[in-house]
Design a protein around this motif. Structure first.
Motif, PDB file in Angstrom:
ATOM      1  N   LEU A 341       0.828  -1.199   0.000  1.00  0.00           N
ATOM      2  CA  LEU A 341       0.000   0.000   0.000  1.00  0.00           C
ATOM      3  C   LEU A 341       0.867   1.256   0.000  1.00  0.00           C
ATOM      4  CD1 LEU A 341      -2.788   1.359   0.209  1.00  0.00           C
ATOM      5  CD2 LEU A 341      -2.616   1.130   2.698  1.00  0.00           C
ATOM      6  N   THR A 342       1.928   1.250   0.784  1.00  0.00           N
ATOM      7  CA  THR A 342       2.843   2.392   0.814  1.00  0.00           C
ATOM      8  C   THR A 342       3.487   2.607  -0.547  1.00  0.00           C
ATOM      9  OG1 THR A 342       3.322   2.003   3.164  1.00  0.00           O
ATOM     10  CG2 THR A 342       4.884   3.354   1.934  1.00  0.00           C
ATOM     11  N   ALA A 343       3.867   1.518  -1.205  1.00  0.00           N
ATOM     12  CA  ALA A 343       4.467   1.620  -2.542  1.00  0.00           C
ATOM     13  C   ALA A 343       3.465   2.178  -3.543  1.00  0.00           C
ATOM     14  CB  ALA A 343       4.958   0.250  -2.995  1.00  0.00           C
ATOM     15  N   ILE A 344       2.209   1.782  -3.425  1.00  0.00           N
ATOM     16  CA  ILE A 344       1.151   2.308  -4.304  1.00  0.00           C
ATOM     17  C   ILE A 344       1.009   3.816  -4.098  1.00  0.00           C
ATOM     18  CG2 ILE A 344      -1.355   2.308  -4.691  1.00  0.00           C
ATOM     19  CD1 ILE A 344      -1.270  -0.718  -4.018  1.00  0.00           C
ATOM     20  N   CYS A 345       1.012   4.237  -2.833  1.00  0.00           N
ATOM     21  CA  CYS A 345       0.903   5.673  -2.531  1.00  0.00           C
ATOM     22  C   CYS A 345       2.093   6.438  -3.106  1.00  0.00           C
ATOM     23  CB  CYS A 345       0.812   5.882  -1.022  1.00  0.00           C
ATOM     24  SG  CYS A 345      -0.742   5.298  -0.284  1.00  0.00           S
ATOM     25  N   ASP A 346       3.292   5.859  -3.001  1.00  0.00           N
ATOM     26  CA  ASP A 346       4.477   6.516  -3.553  1.00  0.00           C
ATOM     27  C   ASP A 346       4.340   6.698  -5.059  1.00  0.00           C
ATOM     28  OD1 ASP A 346       5.839   6.863  -1.180  1.00  0.00           O
ATOM     29  OD2 ASP A 346       6.856   4.921  -1.295  1.00  0.00           O
ATOM     30  N   THR A 347       3.823   5.677  -5.739  1.00  0.00           N
ATOM     31  CA  THR A 347       3.617   5.771  -7.185  1.00  0.00           C
ATOM     32  C   THR A 347       2.649   6.897  -7.522  1.00  0.00           C
ATOM     33  OG1 THR A 347       4.044   3.405  -7.500  1.00  0.00           O
ATOM     34  CG2 THR A 347       2.807   4.540  -9.238  1.00  0.00           C
TER      35      THR A 347
END
Length: 406
Positions: A341-347
């Motif tokens: 989820l954090t990686a998705i937000c970063d994207t």
């Protein structure tokens, strides 16, 4: 103007009966005013003449002109839309094309009825741009009105003079609809057009002379308002740290899942269980979080990633969670899906920052503003969409990193 008041003008001969949207937009299509002239319709002409004369600023117009190779100030803006907004625009375009195909078939099947159809049959494909104008008037201005036995019937809609001048407000509507007799008793629809069609002022609202009266179109995210109506709520002020918003993350999550060797299996399971797609992030002044559908998809994805072998028995803990038999799959799975989820937000954050910079540097001076003065306004609407993605993703990431429960 609705399916009941127009029914006598349009017999049902043809492949399939016209829906209310198709019938009303067909009537507008045939009776569109030319230039600054009034509508030629002897019955509804005075009303049709008050409708907007063009929808150049609506994104459906851009995609229609783009597909036909036409030059248009709005076409370059398509490249600046967030992916989720562009995907919603494609769905709107598909809906329009289905209605246009039905109307074309109707015109062909009924060309013997009236000579007024001849002009539309001579250049039936070329008149699609004229039908866009009619269809958008219906899609942006119709309101719900009980005409059918079922409350959920899609033909329960009407164009209503005067009332359709009421603009949208995200909150604080000045009008509350009064239930009709059909709604109260849940019986047959109202027999007389206008019977029970009343609005009252809310007890906590007052309207002063000369003040504009507003309607609330519904609890729609800006993505929906932009695609359906061509505007957004200006709820984002500058670079505020919080906002009320919703972000569709379909493209990012789909790429994440299908990018792994287990992707096809995970997609199949999510489709079978009804959890594929409709993945969103939400943010309000009180909280920020992923949707339950997104959490469910990410839990399965990380479970499949952690298993060396992919088979149905290995995902039983996930099935137990969605069945309510257990709260989580494991502590490790909780850590893993939150990392995703954090990686998705970063994207989302990186993409939004780049797009905001592009919209700022690729300024409106490239356009001839003498003909289309809505361009700067529309570019700011698109910046609002990107700012919403940025702020919502940042808020969800912050809550995730500090260990909040969802």
């Amino acid at each position: 103007m609705n399916s009941r008041t127009l029914k006598s003008l349009y017999p049902t001969s043809g492949p399939t009966p016209l829906t209310a949207i198709q019938m009303i937009s067909l009537h507008l299509h045939i009776n569109r005013p030319h230039g600054s002239e009034d509508s030629p319709d002897p019955r509804y002409g005075p009303y049709i003449s008050t409708l907007p004369r063009e929808f150049n600023s609506h994104p459906l117009t851009w995609i229609m002109r783009s597909n036909s190779g036409m030059e248009s100030e709005g076409v370059p803006l398509l490249g600046h839309l967030p992916p989720s907004v562009h995907a919603s625009l494609i769905k709107l375009h598909d809906r329009f094309c289905q209605d246009w195909a039905a109307v074309r078939a109707y015109l062909i099947a009924n060309s013997y009825i009236s000579s007024k159809y001849d002009a539309y049959l001579d250049d039936i494909d070329g008149s699609a741009s004229n039908y866009v104008w009619a269809w958008l008037n219906v899609n942006t201005r119709c309101i719900y009105y009980r005409l059918k036995a079922s409350k959920e019937d899609p033909d329960n809609l009407t164009l209503c003079p005067i009332l359709d001048f009421a603009n949208h407000t995200p909150s604080g509507s000045h009008m509350t609809p009064v239930p009709s007799e059909a709604d109260i008793w849940d019986t047959a629809p109202v027999k007389l057009i206008g019977k029970g069609f009343r609005f009252l002022s809310p007890v906590d609202a007052s309207v002063q002379e000369g003040e504009e009266i507003f309607l609330t179109y519904g609890a729609h995210p800006n993505r929906t308002l932009f695609i359906e109506y061509g505007f957004v709520n200006k709820s984002l002020l500058g670079e505020a740290e919080t906002t009320d918003g919703e972000v569709d993350v379909q493209d990012v999550v789909e790429s994440l899942i299908l990018g792994h060797k287990s992707g096809v299996f995970v997609k199949s399971v999510l489709e079978d269980e009804g959890y594929w797609g409709d993945w969103t992030l939400y943010c309000s002044t009180e909280s920020a979080q992923p949707s339950w559908r997104l959490i469910t998809a990410l839990r399965l994805h990380r479970l499949a990633v952690s298993n060396k072998t992919i088979h149905d028995n290995a995902i039983q803990p996930w099935r137990d969670v969605i069945a309510g038999k257990r709260e989580i799959i494991s502590d490790g799975n909780e850590i893993a899906w939150k990392q995703s989820l954090t990686a998705i937000c970063d994207t989302l954050i990186t993409r939004a920052q780049a797009s905001l910079h592009s919209l700022k540097s690729d300024g409106a001076e490239e356009y001839d503003l003498g003909s289309e003065r809505w361009i700067p306004w529309m570019r700011e609407n698109m910046r609002t969409l990107w700012r919403e993605e940025l702020l919502v993703a940042a808020a969800v990431k912050q809550r995730t990193l500090r260990g909040d429960d969802f």
